[in-house]
Motif scaffolding. Structure first.
Motif, mmCIF file in Angstrom:
data_model
loop_
_atom_site.group_PDB
_atom_site.id
_atom_site.type_symbol
_atom_site.label_atom_id
_atom_site.label_comp_id
_atom_site.label_asym_id
_atom_site.label_seq_id
_atom_site.Cartn_x
_atom_site.Cartn_y
_atom_site.Cartn_z
ATOM 1 N N SER A 50 0.859 -1.542 0.027
ATOM 2 C CA SER A 50 0.217 -0.538 0.087
ATOM 3 C C SER A 50 0.633 1.479 0.257
ATOM 4 C CB SER A 50 -0.785 -0.183 1.539
ATOM 5 O OG SER A 50 -0.061 -0.230 2.338
ATOM 6 N N ARG A 51 -0.151 2.109 -0.355
ATOM 7 C CA ARG A 51 0.608 3.911 -0.556
ATOM 8 C C ARG A 51 1.189 3.769 1.103
ATOM 9 N NH1 ARG A 51 0.702 6.709 -4.996
ATOM 10 N NH2 ARG A 51 -0.772 6.277 -6.961
ATOM 11 N N ALA A 52 2.873 4.264 1.444
ATOM 12 C CA ALA A 52 2.271 5.489 2.813
ATOM 13 C C ALA A 52 1.654 6.225 2.636
ATOM 14 C CB ALA A 52 3.705 5.996 2.735
ATOM 15 N N GLY A 53 0.680 5.780 4.742
ATOM 16 C CA GLY A 53 0.106 6.480 4.694
ATOM 17 C C GLY A 53 -1.215 5.885 5.025
ATOM 18 N N THR A 54 -1.201 4.773 4.063
ATOM 19 C CA THR A 54 -2.733 3.854 4.419
ATOM 20 C C THR A 54 -2.420 3.341 5.457
ATOM 21 O OG1 THR A 54 -1.917 4.257 1.869
ATOM 22 C CG2 THR A 54 -3.561 2.178 2.982
ATOM 23 N N CYS A 55 -4.032 3.099 6.261
ATOM 24 C CA CYS A 55 -3.885 1.975 7.200
ATOM 25 C C CYS A 55 -5.380 1.511 7.624
ATOM 26 C CB CYS A 55 -3.408 2.958 8.472
ATOM 27 S SG CYS A 55 -4.881 4.127 9.295
ATOM 28 N N GLY A 56 -5.691 0.606 8.550
ATOM 29 C CA GLY A 56 -7.217 0.266 8.381
ATOM 30 C C GLY A 56 -7.007 -0.714 10.087
ATOM 31 N N ILE A 62 -10.674 2.342 6.808
ATOM 32 C CA ILE A 62 -9.522 2.241 5.657
ATOM 33 C C ILE A 62 -9.395 3.847 6.185
ATOM 34 C CG2 ILE A 62 -8.344 2.440 3.424
ATOM 35 C CD1 ILE A 62 -9.660 -0.261 3.143
ATOM 36 N N GLY A 63 -8.158 4.000 5.885
ATOM 37 C CA GLY A 63 -7.922 6.027 6.391
ATOM 38 C C GLY A 63 -6.632 5.858 5.359
ATOM 39 N N PHE A 64 -6.625 7.768 4.625
ATOM 40 C CA PHE A 64 -5.489 7.586 4.282
ATOM 41 C C PHE A 64 -5.467 9.281 4.441
ATOM 42 C CE2 PHE A 64 -3.290 8.698 0.192
ATOM 43 C CZ PHE A 64 -2.277 8.662 0.003
ATOM 44 N N ARG A 65 -4.657 9.616 4.408
ATOM 45 C CA ARG A 65 -3.658 11.290 4.666
ATOM 46 C C ARG A 65 -5.025 12.025 5.600
ATOM 47 N NH1 ARG A 65 -2.237 14.105 -0.309
ATOM 48 N NH2 ARG A 65 -2.577 16.016 1.110
ATOM 49 N N VAL A 155 -6.118 2.933 -6.051
ATOM 50 C CA VAL A 155 -5.054 3.805 -5.389
ATOM 51 C C VAL A 155 -4.685 4.112 -4.570
ATOM 52 C CG1 VAL A 155 -6.747 6.122 -6.818
ATOM 53 C CG2 VAL A 155 -7.578 5.101 -4.391
ATOM 54 N N LEU A 156 -4.812 2.859 -3.906
ATOM 55 C CA LEU A 156 -4.352 2.463 -2.491
ATOM 56 C C LEU A 156 -3.084 1.810 -2.963
ATOM 57 C CD1 LEU A 156 -6.978 2.120 0.325
ATOM 58 C CD2 LEU A 156 -5.572 4.298 -0.213
ATOM 59 N N ALA A 157 -2.628 1.089 -4.031
ATOM 60 C CA ALA A 157 -1.652 0.397 -4.450
ATOM 61 C C ALA A 157 -0.335 1.016 -4.414
ATOM 62 C CB ALA A 157 -1.959 -0.146 -5.979
ATOM 63 N N GLU A 158 0.758 0.152 -4.203
ATOM 64 C CA GLU A 158 1.808 1.535 -4.037
ATOM 65 C C GLU A 158 2.666 1.278 -6.017
ATOM 66 O OE1 GLU A 158 4.157 3.509 -3.711
ATOM 67 O OE2 GLU A 158 4.094 3.437 -2.058
ATOM 68 N N ALA A 159 2.013 2.118 -6.449
ATOM 69 C CA ALA A 159 1.958 2.133 -7.693
ATOM 70 C C ALA A 159 2.435 3.265 -8.620
ATOM 71 C CB ALA A 159 0.425 1.641 -8.727
#
Length: 446
Positions: A50-56, A62-65, A155-159
């Motif tokens: 996941s992208r940095a800053g992603t949590c759940g 699920i949280g992001f920023r 969008v949450l994938a570290e892509a």
């Protein structure tokens, strides 16, 4: 890729006999889409970085920023959730005859929940490939009725940079309005100064029609319903305040609906440039009164508003004139954590104010948990205007403390004004409290 050890597979089979797990190596090699389409009917599980800053929380949160997502709600702004733990993105797909018929996205948690379905575990996959796959799956997920979470796995994938894909979705008139709105939102969450121009275009045009059709200009707390509103919200999300100058420009000119929404999202940034612009709007006597009132509301309900801003509103209050503007200040004082209560009681007691304003001040004082009930009791006892006294009764009835309840019972039993006794009894009748039940029973027996 993660290969399930034989011991693990055997243990899982013994522990949950109803579950059949097909490890990833049993699926023919190929692209992720091919592997999923070739999977047996049932659940297909996969995970990716996941992208940095992603949590759940491992379930539905699920949280992001600044964004927080759950099955039943979505929140944008400051939030705090100690159970939101960083981790990879995990997706469980329901597959029938090679077609995806359902999808659930998770982050965090101890592992997968038990299921009676046959499970195909693809293990860890490339986040870049996963993102591309889930962007391509958007039309299918739309048809399945997925709404608020349709873009999450993509969008949450570290892509890396996915702004081009998001821009394409946002501009695609064949996509569902909610999908387009989400794409715009994520442009702000993931983008930088390079997305400002595109977002401004959406803010001014709505991306699909006149801005006025997208934004309810009388909505005092606009959410993200229209594409134009979503674009202004996205501008406020961009790191480093890169979207603030554009929001200031939007607040200065254009349709009233655009300016109204722009001032709200300026307040959410907490940026000094944004706060200065809000002051300008509030003090501009030639500006639409509705927008000025909305700027006052927004300033008092923004993220991390400093005490100095509440002091500013109290200071400008006498110069505002119009009741609509004054009422916005009174409402805003409900957010003041310092001395808002005393100031509101003062406004309610000020005979120079209109009766409407005095009632509004008293109401918002009563809504504040920090307002001592004894001050509201004192107001009631000191008021001489019958409609104000009756309004004070209503305000007391909305409180949940013993002081307010005791005063209502005192009024109902002993007040010299028969009408006030009747009104107090009415409000007591709305409460489910054994003390009230006994009080009323005692009165009936007399």
């Amino acid at each position: 890729m993660r290969i399930l050890p034989v011991k693990t597979t055997i243990f899982a089979a013994l522990a949950v006999a109803a579950i059949t797990v097909t490890p990833y190596y049993a699926i023919a090699q190929g692209t992720l889409a091919q592997r999923i389409s070739r999977s047996p009917d049932g659940a297909v599980r996969l995970e990716f970085a996941s992208r940095a800053g992603t949590c759940g929380d491992g379930r539905d949160m699920i949280g992001f920023r600044k964004a927080l997502f759950a099955e039943s709600f979505q929140s944008i702004g400051d939030w705090h959730a100690p159970n939101c733990i960083a981790g990879p993105v995990r997706v469980a797909l329901s597959v029938t005859e090679g077609k995806v018929t359902g999808a659930k996205t998770y982050v965090g948690g101890a592992g997968w929940a038990r299921t009676s379905e046959r499970v195909t575990d693809l293990g860890t996959v490339s986040p870049t490939e996963a993102s591309a796959y889930f962007f391509g799956l958007v039309p299918q997920l739309e048809r399945l009725g997925h709404k608020s979470r349709v873009l999450l796995p993509a969008v949450l994938a570290e892509a890396g940079d996915v702004i081009p894909q998001l821009t394409s979705l946002a501009r695609d008139g064949s996509r569902a309005q909610e999908t387009r709105r989400q794409a715009i939102q994520w442009m702000g969450l993931l983008g930088d100064a390079n997305v400002v121009r595109t977002l401004v275009a959406f803010a001014r045009s709505g991306g699909a029609g006149p801005v006025g059709e997208d934004i309810d200009e009388d909505d005092t707390a606009p959410g993200m319903k229209g594409l134009a509103t979503a674009a202004m919200a996205a501008l406020s999300f961009i790191d480093g305040g890169a979207g603030v100058p554009a929001l200031i420009d939007l607040a200065r000119g254009g349709a009233p609906a655009v300016r109204s929404s722009a001032v709200f999202w300026l307040a959410q940034t907490g940026d000094p440039r944004a706060i200065a612009m809000l002051h300008t709007v509030i003090e501009n006597g030639r500006e639409d009164e509705r927008i000025r009132a909305h700027a006052i509301f927004s300033l008092s309900h923004g993220d991390d508003i400093r005490e100095s801003e509440f002091a500013y509103l109290r200071d400008i209050y006498p110069r505002l004139g119009a009741d609509r503007l004054k009422e916005s200040v009174l409402m805003g004082m409900g957010e003041d954590r310092s001395n808002g209560s005393a100031w509101l009681i003062e406004r309610a007691s000020d005979g120079r104010e209109s009766l409407k304003i005095r009632k509004s001040a008293l109401f918002w004082a009563g809504q504040r948990e920090l307002t001592p009930t004894k001050d509201l009791v004192a107001f009631y006892r000191g008021a001489s205007e019958p409609s104000l006294k009756e309004h004070a009764l209503f305000v007391l009835s909305q409180r949940r403390d013993d002081g307010a309840l005791n005063e209502l019972m005192r009024i109902a039993g002993d007040d010299s004004d028969k009408r006030m006794r009747s009104r107090a009894m009415f409000w007591l009748g709305q409460k489910d409290d054994p003390r009230v039940t006994k009080f009323i029973a005692d009165r009936v027996e007399r």
